[in-house]
Scaffold this motif. Structure first.
Motif, PDB file in Angstrom:
ATOM      1  N   ASP A 420       0.841  -1.198   0.000  1.00 27.51           N
ATOM      2  CA  ASP A 420       0.000   0.000   0.000  1.00 27.51           C
ATOM      3  C   ASP A 420       0.873   1.243   0.000  1.00 27.51           C
ATOM      4  N   LYS A 446      -4.586   1.665  -1.803  1.00 30.02           N
ATOM      5  CA  LYS A 446      -4.345   0.319  -1.292  1.00 30.02           C
ATOM      6  C   LYS A 446      -3.990  -0.628  -2.440  1.00 30.02           C
ATOM      7  N   SER A 447      -3.246  -1.654  -2.107  1.00 29.35           N
ATOM      8  CA  SER A 447      -2.946  -2.751  -3.042  1.00 29.35           C
ATOM      9  C   SER A 447      -2.371  -2.247  -4.358  1.00 29.35           C
TER      10      SER A 447
END
Length: 509
Positions: A420, A446-447
């Motif tokens: 992240d 995120k991700s």
């Protein structure tokens, strides 16, 4: 996976918009009946996925974006494809580690897409053996840092020193002609990466050549390697003939052989037919609206884990299909089975909102849904697959990770390394080697990296990945190990035509 032999294009919404891991598009053809300028906006739109493989693609018409790649898309490959005047467009601070290999761009006037926005950059993109009728223009200097230009028909191959471009024989073909195929052969063909020189002939001259996949010695031979024939080819300095010079921590950042269906390990299977659309009331006569038959068939619990067969005919579809299960739509072949969509999404559902905000004049569907949709969900976002934290930083190309626990892990298991952004854009800036900032929408995202690999070894507090990590790992990026748990598999479209009425492209709405 997807085998679509023909699509007739419409003007605004993407023909294929794809958010997926290990997706494969093989043999897709786009056509609008015209080779004129800008017959539509989107062809294939790859968005925020990873390890996607597009191969044997043909753009028989010229769209504004024949292929658009948005988001970082690590490990994605476009290979063995052609177009009238192909355009591959990087969108919104992406992609990262994209490979374009053995592609014929046709005329070659716009290979890099629009390049109109500073955040439309791609870092660590590798352009390998790209062909065209005319010399292609060089990428705009803002196109991205760390580009690899290897064997291109390009008008100005001069690298951008401030962005650390790598230029290897940019206008002369090297071996292998297709880097994606070479890496697959290397990983799955059992090649042993011996040093061809055996300490006798240094590479610098280059010392050895390529005879197909096999290495040979120039003007000499030894007990292991034969002398090169007269038609030998020069190996790439960054890869060699069969991967013997490749290192994931150097200029080529990925093992792209994992892209596509089943992480590249096996071909797309022929799934068994579990139902026939005609049995649910479809006529396929190009007169009857067959939407109700599609909905009825896809709502049947028995229509799962196989193919829904569409016999020869023209099946009219006038509403969106939203699918949340493993089912393949299979026709009888190109030109034999057609799904004809005579209306637009605006005709059916109106156009009352905009993803870009009020007053933007951008269609709801420019960035939105389509007529045939498979919907999954992200288990990582719900913390259902968490296994451990990564407890020590590593550099790109590493395979060993220190972890807080190995509970629930096993050798051979697929895991997902998740990174992240900490909120300041530092992750993407690090991926750009500090030379360009992140996009505004990537700060705190995120991700951003979802690196997939099998575990090849493990011990107390550590795991070894089969596949080298594609980006630097800092503890600031909240690195975690998750179980890889795909939600929908064995789903797609094959052996059919999807047709729309030809309409005049009105511009980007």
């Amino acid at each position: 996976h997807s085998h679509l032999p023909l699509l007739l294009v419409c003007s605004q919404a993407p023909l294929l918009k794809l958010f997926a891991l290990y997706l494969q598009i093989d043999g897709l053809q786009l056509s609008s009946g015209s080779r004129g300028v800008n017959n539509g906006l989107w062809g294939i739109w790859l968005k925020n996925g990873a390890d996607t493989l597009v191969k044997n693609f043909n753009a028989g018409s010229r769209l504004v974006r024949d292929i658009a790649v948005q988001g970082l898309q690590p490990g994605t490959v476009i290979a063995n494809s052609t177009g009238v005047d192909l355009a591959i467009d990087a969108l919104n601070a992406g992609p990262y580690g994209l490979l374009v290999s053995n592609v014929d761009f046709g005329y070659g006037s716009r290979p890099w897409g629009a390049q109109g926005v500073v955040t439309d950059v791609t870092s660590f993109m590798t352009a390998w053996n790209l062909k065209s009728q005319a010399k292609m223009p060089a990428p705009n200097p803002i196109y991205g840092p760390l580009m690899n230009l290897v064997s291109l028909n390009i008008s100005d191959p001069s690298p951008q020193p401030n962005l650390k471009w790598y230029n290897e024989n940019a206008t002369t073909q090297v071996y292998p002609a297709d880097l994606y195929a070479a890496q697959r052969y290397d990983r799955l063909g059992g090649i042993v990466d011996n040093d061809p020189s055996q300490g006798q002939v240094p590479y610098v001259s280059p010392g050895y050549g390529c005879n197909g996949w096999h290495r040979c010695l120039i003007d000499t031979s030894n007990s292991t390697f034969q002398a090169c024939p007269s038609n030998y080819t020069s190996p790439s300095l960054s890869y060699g003939c069969a991967g013997e010079l490749w290192n994931a921590s150097n200029r080529l950042p990925a093992d792209w052989s994992f892209a596509g269906y089943a992480n590249g390990d096996k071909p797309i299977p022929t799934l068994p037919v579990v139902a026939n659309l005609r049995d649910y009331g479809a006529k396929g006569d190009n007169i009857t609206d067959d939407t109700a038959a599609f909905i009825k068939a896809l709502s049947d619990p028995k229509v799962n884990n196989g193919a829904l067969y569409l016999p020869p005919g023209v099946y009219r579809l006038t509403k969106a299909l939203d699918i949340r299960k493993a089912i393949l739509l299979r026709g009888a072949g190109k030109g034999l089975t057609t799904i004809y969509i005579p209306v637009s999404l605006t005709d059916v559902y109106g156009n009352t909102w905009s993803e870009s905000g009020p007053g933007s004049n951008v269609s709801d569907y420019a960035h939105g849904t389509g007529f045939i949709n498979w919907w999954g969900w992200d288990p990582v976002a719900m913390d259902r697959t968490y296994l451990a934290n990564v407890t020590a930083p590593v550099r790109r190309g590493a395979t060993v990770l220190q972890v807080s626990s190995t509970k629930g892990m096993s050798v051979g298991e697929w895991v997902r390394i998740n990174l992240d952004d900490p909120g300041d854009g530092s992750l993407v800036e690090d991926m750009n080697d500090g030379m360009l900032p992140s996009g505004q929408n990537q700060k705190g995202a995120k991700s951003i990296i979802r690196h997939l690999s099998r575990i090849s070894q493990m011990g107390t507090g550590w795991i070894r990945l089969e596949r080298p990590i594609i980006a630097n790992i800092s503890l600031a990026y909240r690195p975690m190990v998750h179980k890889f748990q795909p939600m929908i598999q064995q789903a797609g479209i094959e052996s059919l035509t999807i047709a729309f009425p030809l309409t005049k492209y009105p511009g980007h709405l």
